[in-house]
Design a protein around this motif. Structure first.
Motif, PDB file in Angstrom:
ATOM      1  N   ILE A 214      -6.124 -24.084 -13.982  1.00 11.70           N
ATOM      2  CA  ILE A 214      -5.310 -25.207 -14.491  1.00 11.70           C
ATOM      3  C   ILE A 214      -5.629 -26.464 -13.668  1.00 11.70           C
ATOM      4  CG2 ILE A 214      -2.943 -26.095 -14.709  1.00 11.70           C
ATOM      5  CD1 ILE A 214      -2.088 -23.220 -15.486  1.00 11.70           C
ATOM      6  N   ASN A 215      -5.709 -26.297 -12.355  1.00 11.22           N
ATOM      7  CA  ASN A 215      -6.006 -27.462 -11.500  1.00 11.22           C
ATOM      8  C   ASN A 215      -7.360 -28.083 -11.819  1.00 11.22           C
ATOM      9  OD1 ASN A 215      -3.578 -27.307 -10.221  1.00 11.22           O
ATOM     10  ND2 ASN A 215      -4.327 -26.021  -8.545  1.00 11.22           N
ATOM     11  N   LYS A 216      -8.301 -27.247 -12.246  1.00 10.76           N
ATOM     12  CA  LYS A 216      -9.639 -27.778 -12.577  1.00 10.76           C
ATOM     13  C   LYS A 216      -9.718 -28.232 -14.040  1.00 10.76           C
ATOM     14  CE  LYS A 216     -12.200 -25.001  -9.277  1.00 10.76           C
ATOM     15  NZ  LYS A 216     -12.699 -23.636  -9.144  1.00 10.76           N
ATOM     16  N   GLY A 217      -8.622 -28.116 -14.769  1.00  6.30           N
ATOM     17  CA  GLY A 217      -8.601 -28.541 -16.170  1.00  6.30           C
ATOM     18  C   GLY A 217      -9.280 -27.551 -17.104  1.00  6.30           C
ATOM     19  N   LYS A 218      -9.514 -26.313 -16.612  1.00  3.21           N
ATOM     20  CA  LYS A 218     -10.195 -25.322 -17.463  1.00  3.21           C
ATOM     21  C   LYS A 218      -9.219 -24.560 -18.352  1.00  3.21           C
ATOM     22  CE  LYS A 218     -14.204 -24.477 -14.613  1.00  3.21           C
ATOM     23  NZ  LYS A 218     -14.836 -23.596 -13.653  1.00  3.21           N
ATOM     24  N   LYS A 219      -7.943 -24.606 -17.994  1.00  2.00           N
ATOM     25  CA  LYS A 219      -6.925 -23.961 -18.835  1.00  2.00           C
ATOM     26  C   LYS A 219      -5.754 -24.917 -18.969  1.00  2.00           C
ATOM     27  CE  LYS A 219      -7.506 -18.994 -18.606  1.00  2.00           C
ATOM     28  NZ  LYS A 219      -7.961 -18.644 -19.945  1.00  2.00           N
ATOM     29  N   GLU A 220      -5.092 -24.809 -20.116  1.00  2.00           N
ATOM     30  CA  GLU A 220      -3.923 -25.646 -20.372  1.00  2.00           C
ATOM     31  C   GLU A 220      -2.764 -25.244 -19.455  1.00  2.00           C
ATOM     32  OE1 GLU A 220      -1.660 -26.167 -24.356  1.00  2.00           O
ATOM     33  OE2 GLU A 220      -3.676 -25.410 -24.782  1.00  2.00           O
ATOM     34  N   PRO A 221      -1.999 -26.222 -18.952  1.00  2.00           N
ATOM     35  CA  PRO A 221      -0.840 -25.826 -18.140  1.00  2.00           C
ATOM     36  C   PRO A 221       0.256 -25.213 -19.010  1.00  2.00           C
ATOM     37  CG  PRO A 221      -0.987 -28.220 -18.316  1.00  2.00           C
ATOM     38  CD  PRO A 221      -2.160 -27.664 -19.067  1.00  2.00           C
TER      39      PRO A 221
END
Ligand code: SF4
Length: 381
Positions: free
Chosen positions: A207-214
């Motif tokens: 999530i922090n790397k923007g690879k998964k939606e929060p």
């Protein structure tokens, strides 16, 4: 009055191995099975060191993890034999075993039953492949359905499934369909958890790397309300914030935790409680194995103060349908504390979040959305 904690106890075994790391998981486990046999040997040694230290009757045994269903036949057999010879197991003790659907087949499930396991806790999490892949689970939706059929075919009438809601991509309709699937199958016990993003998990990093939606807090709240409405309508008792069962199918082991009944924990990261102090084994498989090879249990200990015990009671009991028993608070912690508790809960009563239900403080449906926050606010200092 007999204090149940003087008489009864539970036993917990932590089996710290998994085939695959689920992205959201922060339990203690290793995906390398290399030292599994040595770890089981160490666990047997820990039981041997502990045996005879308590005369309490064991009402429940729980195999958790990790993934207990990864154990070989001889490993489970050895632990069950040690349990029977080392503890005073009640004849009707609940013996729960956490299993993953991909470990269940025509050979394993009947074997577990034959070993005396009388309750399965199946890690289904979702009946949808897209959710299972999103979470990096090791099984498929088809295997989830087969798992329930296998449990039934082997004669398990007492079993539970875990479900997760609030997963990005799980719409309210899809969540409803997951619940309806469980209801249609007649699942007697459901543990349902909101997906939480724990620090230092793979999910947190993605999530922090923007690879998964929060995760979306509003979606989670909506799906928690749906969960309560749909399962209660289908005849399930909402007996603890995350736990629902058909009548008479509550988990005895977990209910004991919530009532403050002592338990013995074995295996790395396992916790124990004797009514006064809390103990926990260190969470490192090799340290655990090597230490027990020298006959030493690698644990740490904390003596609980009266206030800590009271606050734990507030936290765990408020999450249950029984709520906080004011007469118990009065007997164990004094009239002043019971009075303070009532006074501090008044603001939540006026907001319709708790009720004083004949000497018990119980959450309303609205209050259940804020259970942990209300409990923390009721803590005594
Ligand atoms: S199977 Fe269970 S313990 Fe293992 S990684 Fe997944 S959630 Fe964690």
């Amino acid at each position: 009055m007999i204090n149940p904690s003087d008489t009864y106890a539970g036993v917990y075994f932590h089996i710290p191995f998994c085939k695959k790391a689920c992205h959201y998981c922060n339990f203690h486990f290793s995906t390398s099975l290399q030292h599994k046999n040595e770890l089981v040997e160490a666990l047997l040694k820990e039981i041997d060191i502990t045996r005879g230290k308590s005369t309490r009757l064991i009402t429940s045994v729980y195999f958790g993890g990790g993934t207990p269903s990864l154990m070989l036949r001889k490993e489970l057999r050895a632990i069950m034999e040690a349990t029977r010879s080392s503890f005073k197991l009640m004849p009707d003790a609940e013996i729960s075993f956490e299993v993953n659907p991909d470990d269940m087949n025509d050979a394993t499930v009947p074997f577990w039953k034959q070993q005396g396991i009388n309750r399965l806790s199946i890690g289904i999490q979702s009946f949808r492949d897209e959710d299972l892949q999103w979470m990096n689970r090791a099984h498929t939706a088809d295997q989830a359905l087969t798992a329930i059929a296998l449990a039934k075919d082997a004669g398990f009438t007492n079993y539970s499934i875990d479900l997760i809601y609030g997963i990005p991509g799980l719409t309210d309709d899809a969540w409803r369909a997951n619940l309806e699937q469980a209801i249609t199958l007649g699942v007697p016990h459901i543990s349902a958890y909101a997906l939480t993003v724990e620090p230092r998990t793979a999910l947190d990093a993605m999530i922090n790397k923007g690879k998964k939606e929060p995760v979306d807090a509003e979606q989670q709240a909506r799906q928690f309300i749906l969960l309560m409405e749909i399962l209660e309508q289908a005849g399930y008792e909402h007996y603890e914030i995350s736990n629902f069962s058909l009548p008479g199918m509550h988990s005895r082991h977990n209910s004991s935790y919530w009532q403050g009944i002592p338990y013995f924990g074995f295996g790395p990261s396992a916790h124990s409680y004797d009514g006064i102090s809390r103990y926990w084994n260190r969470s490192q498989n090799m340290e655990y194995i090597e230490s027990l090879q020298s006959g030493i249990i690698p644990y740490e200990k904390e003596d609980l103060t009266d206030t800590q015990r009271l606050n734990e009671y507030i936290m765990t009991s408020l999450r249950t349908m029984e709520g906080i028993h004011l007469d118990r608070v009065q007997q164990e912690w004094g009239e002043e504390n019971a009075g303070l508790l009532v006074k501090n809960s008044e603001k939540y009563m006026s907001r319709g979040m708790v009720v004083n239900n004949g000497n018990r403080i119980v959450l309303t449906r609205e209050g259940k959305l804020f259970a942990d926050g209300i409990a923390a606010d009721l803590f005594q200092v």
